[in-house]
Write a protein that holds these residues in place. Structure first.
Motif, mmCIF file in Angstrom:
data_model
loop_
_atom_site.group_PDB
_atom_site.id
_atom_site.type_symbol
_atom_site.label_atom_id
_atom_site.label_comp_id
_atom_site.label_asym_id
_atom_site.label_seq_id
_atom_site.Cartn_x
_atom_site.Cartn_y
_atom_site.Cartn_z
ATOM 1 N N ASN A 89 0.842 -1.199 0.000
ATOM 2 C CA ASN A 89 0.000 0.000 0.000
ATOM 3 C C ASN A 89 0.875 1.247 0.000
ATOM 4 N N GLY A 90 1.848 1.256 -0.921
ATOM 5 C CA GLY A 90 2.810 2.352 -0.962
ATOM 6 C C GLY A 90 2.166 3.706 -1.200
ATOM 7 N N ASN A 91 1.092 3.755 -1.990
ATOM 8 C CA ASN A 91 0.418 5.036 -2.230
ATOM 9 C C ASN A 91 -0.581 5.388 -1.128
ATOM 10 N N GLU A 92 -0.789 4.438 -0.202
ATOM 11 C CA GLU A 92 -1.627 4.636 0.986
ATOM 12 C C GLU A 92 -3.065 5.042 0.652
ATOM 13 N N LEU A 93 -3.571 4.551 -0.478
ATOM 14 C CA LEU A 93 -4.980 4.785 -0.795
ATOM 15 C C LEU A 93 -5.884 3.959 0.121
ATOM 16 N N LEU A 94 -5.445 2.750 0.407
ATOM 17 C CA LEU A 94 -6.207 1.891 1.312
ATOM 18 C C LEU A 94 -5.840 2.225 2.762
ATOM 19 N N ARG A 95 -6.778 2.044 3.658
ATOM 20 C CA ARG A 95 -6.546 2.341 5.064
ATOM 21 C C ARG A 95 -7.099 1.217 5.944
ATOM 22 N N PRO A 96 -6.469 0.982 7.086
ATOM 23 C CA PRO A 96 -7.008 -0.006 8.023
ATOM 24 C C PRO A 96 -8.451 0.313 8.398
ATOM 25 N N GLY A 97 -9.255 -0.722 8.480
ATOM 26 C CA GLY A 97 -10.673 -0.555 8.800
ATOM 27 C C GLY A 97 -11.577 -0.532 7.599
ATOM 28 N N MET A 98 -11.013 -0.356 6.393
ATOM 29 C CA MET A 98 -11.840 -0.349 5.187
ATOM 30 C C MET A 98 -12.414 -1.736 4.919
ATOM 31 N N TYR A 99 -13.654 -1.744 4.417
ATOM 32 C CA TYR A 99 -14.296 -2.972 3.953
ATOM 33 C C TYR A 99 -13.838 -3.234 2.523
ATOM 34 N N ALA A 100 -13.461 -4.472 2.219
ATOM 35 C CA ALA A 100 -12.929 -4.784 0.891
ATOM 36 C C ALA A 100 -13.431 -6.140 0.416
ATOM 37 N N ASN A 101 -13.393 -6.322 -0.905
ATOM 38 C CA ASN A 101 -13.700 -7.612 -1.532
ATOM 39 C C ASN A 101 -12.411 -8.234 -2.052
#
Length: 335
Positions: free
Chosen positions: A241-253
């Motif tokens: 996650n080098g660009n840090e678009l995703l964050r802890p706590g996000m819901y994902a598929n």
């Protein structure tokens, strides 16, 4: 004479009633249900698992020193980015300073004992005891230094702060450090896919926040046991996650491609659910009689679904229409 006549009429009525009931029973016993069936053949399918998960920081560290006491200073605030080795918290230094003095004193004592041992004035045992005391004091100083001047063990972001300068630390974490340039996620996969899932396999991550982006991940750990309650096994995903678009706590598929395979697939409406449980079953045509067979469900393909059972093999005839009206053993009439 009148009594005999009435009795005769009663017997006739009883015989007539009994005959009617017998005919009704016979009619019920030969009840047939109108159904449609199809002969099963194996189909080649692309096995793809689509499962949901919640993203987590790859590492999460609670900044909780092993010493209780007053917090002298907290160097960071929530949202601060830190690198490995950054000072985070300074605790009260009294114990640490006392330990430093003790180590300095024991170091001088050890030097004197070594000189005396060379001249033969003291025994080796006395020297060894002094050295042991010095080594123990050094270990104690090292422990106090680590827990008085608390540093970050890896790069990350401060995600929580629970104290202010001067407050008495009582055991709750002072700060929480979360690594976000790499994330992790855990996914529970049905047990029948266990032979197909391997460490190092590629996984696609998608989120509703970024509907047009696909984030790559890999399976880092495949847990070796099956959960007896859910009949699933767990895998750990590592997500750059080098660009840090995703964050802890996000819901994902998560989408895991398992390659092509042959499977037994049936129309979805042919699968019935046992009332009061999660068990599923289908009906087979066995010489014109409905036979109920319990199945495990696999992957769904639009209006068809994979079914798994020892009795579900090529060539068997499955009821595809009218299954909801059937009971085990009822005679079938074919449309």
């Amino acid at each position: 004479m009148k009594l005999v006549k009435i009795t005769t009429i009663g017997l006739c009525a009883l015989v007539l009633f009994t005959g009617c009931k017998k005919k009704e029973v016979e009619k019920e016993e030969v009840r047939e249900e109108l159904v449609k069936t199809t002969v099963l053949q194996k189909s080649e399918v692309a096995r793809v698992l689509d499962l949901s998960t919640t993203l987590e920081g790859y590492e999460t560290m609670s900044i909780a020193p092993s010493l209780t006491g007053r917090i002298e200073h907290i160097y960071v605030e929530v949202g601060a980015r830190v690198s490995a080795g950054t000072n985070l918290v300074r605790m009260d230094q009294q114990q640490y300073n006392n330990a430093k003095l003790s180590v300095s004193n024991l170091q001088l004592e050890l030097s004197r004992m070594e000189a005396l041992r060379e001249s033969g004035s003291v025994s080796q045992q006395a020297l060894d005891q002094t050295k042991l005391g010095y080594d123990q004091a050094c270990e104690s100083l090292k422990f106090l230094e680590t827990n008085t001047f608390v540093k970050a063990r890896y790069p990350g972001v401060i995600s929580a702060k629970n104290y202010e300068d001067g407050e008495l630390y009582s055991g709750q974490a002072i700060l929480t450090l979360t690594q976000i340039n790499v994330l992790r996620a855990y996914v529970n996969i049905p047990e029948n896919y266990f032979p197909l899932v391997k460490k190092g396999m590629n996984v696609d991550i998608t989120t509703s926040i970024y509907p047009d982006k696909v984030f790559p991940a890999t399976i880092e750990i495949v847990h070796p046991t099956i959960d007896a309650a859910s009949h699933t096994f767990k895998v750990k995903l590592k997500i750059p996650n080098g660009n840090e678009l995703l964050r802890p706590g996000m819901y994902a598929n998560t989408t895991i491609a398992l390659g092509k395979a042959e499977a037994m697939v049936v129309p979805y409406q042919s699968v019935q659910k046992l009332i009061g449980s999660n068990e599923r079953y289908v009906y087979l045509n066995e010489n014109g009689v409905a036979k109920r067979v319990f199945v495990k469900l696999g992957q769904r393909f639009d209006d068809r679904i994979e079914v798994i059972a020892d009795e579900i093999t090529e060539g068997v005839e499955i009821v595809t229409t009218g299954a909801e009206r059937l009971v085990d053993g009822v005679k079938l009439k074919f449309n």
